[in-house]
Motif scaffolding. Sequence first.
Motif, PDB file in Angstrom:
ATOM      1  N   VAL A  12       0.847  -1.191   0.000  1.00  0.00           N
ATOM      2  CA  VAL A  12       0.000   0.000   0.000  1.00  0.00           C
ATOM      3  C   VAL A  12       0.882   1.241   0.000  1.00  0.00           C
ATOM      4  N   GLY A  13       0.591   2.179  -0.894  1.00  0.00           N
ATOM      5  CA  GLY A  13       1.352   3.418  -0.914  1.00  0.00           C
ATOM      6  C   GLY A  13       0.721   4.459  -1.804  1.00  0.00           C
ATOM      7  N   ASP A  14       1.265   5.670  -1.734  1.00  0.00           N
ATOM      8  CA  ASP A  14       0.666   6.779  -2.479  1.00  0.00           C
ATOM      9  C   ASP A  14       1.467   7.188  -3.712  1.00  0.00           C
ATOM     10  N   SER A  15       2.528   6.480  -4.017  1.00  0.00           N
ATOM     11  CA  SER A  15       3.340   6.807  -5.187  1.00  0.00           C
ATOM     12  C   SER A  15       3.189   5.716  -6.246  1.00  0.00           C
ATOM     13  N   PRO A  23       6.552  -2.736  -6.715  1.00  0.00           N
ATOM     14  CA  PRO A  23       6.050  -3.958  -6.097  1.00  0.00           C
ATOM     15  C   PRO A  23       5.311  -4.871  -7.087  1.00  0.00           C
ATOM     16  N   ALA A  24       4.598  -4.293  -8.036  1.00  0.00           N
ATOM     17  CA  ALA A  24       3.897  -5.114  -9.034  1.00  0.00           C
ATOM     18  C   ALA A  24       4.893  -5.912  -9.867  1.00  0.00           C
ATOM     19  N   GLN A  25       6.015  -5.309 -10.202  1.00  0.00           N
ATOM     20  CA  GLN A  25       7.045  -6.017 -10.964  1.00  0.00           C
ATOM     21  C   GLN A  25       7.624  -7.188 -10.177  1.00  0.00           C
ATOM     22  N   TRP A  32      -3.142   1.500  -4.312  1.00  0.00           N
ATOM     23  CA  TRP A  32      -2.750   2.896  -4.443  1.00  0.00           C
ATOM     24  C   TRP A  32      -3.599   3.751  -3.520  1.00  0.00           C
ATOM     25  N   LEU A  33      -2.956   4.474  -2.627  1.00  0.00           N
ATOM     26  CA  LEU A  33      -3.626   5.421  -1.745  1.00  0.00           C
ATOM     27  C   LEU A  33      -3.697   6.753  -2.465  1.00  0.00           C
ATOM     28  N   GLU A  53      -8.606   6.708   1.442  1.00  0.00           N
ATOM     29  CA  GLU A  53      -8.310   6.788   2.875  1.00  0.00           C
ATOM     30  C   GLU A  53      -7.918   5.412   3.372  1.00  0.00           C
ATOM     31  N   LEU A  54      -7.001   5.343   4.316  1.00  0.00           N
ATOM     32  CA  LEU A  54      -6.582   4.047   4.845  1.00  0.00           C
ATOM     33  C   LEU A  54      -7.726   3.298   5.517  1.00  0.00           C
ATOM     34  N   SER A  55      -8.717   4.016   6.016  1.00  0.00           N
ATOM     35  CA  SER A  55      -9.854   3.367   6.669  1.00  0.00           C
ATOM     36  C   SER A  55     -10.661   2.489   5.703  1.00  0.00           C
TER      37      SER A  55
END
Length: 65
Positions: A12-15, A23-25, A32-33, A53-55
């Motif tokens: 999980v990340g925002d970039s 990570p997909a590779q 994607w956040l 949102e992480l929630s």
Amino acid sequence: LAAEPADRVLFVGDSIANDVAGPAQMGMRTCWLAADHKPSRPSGHPADLVITELSELPPLLAQSA
């Protein structure tokens, strides 16, 4: 983390470049956040999940368990 195979990991990340494409590779599932409400699916690097949102993550994880 190291004991799990890559396909059982959700990164999980925002970039898009660092947290989705990389990570997909490696064979990981990605989330994607999109906290700033970017388009739901960026072209070129699709994430398996998109949240704002992480929630939102726990219910999604419960569905896939």
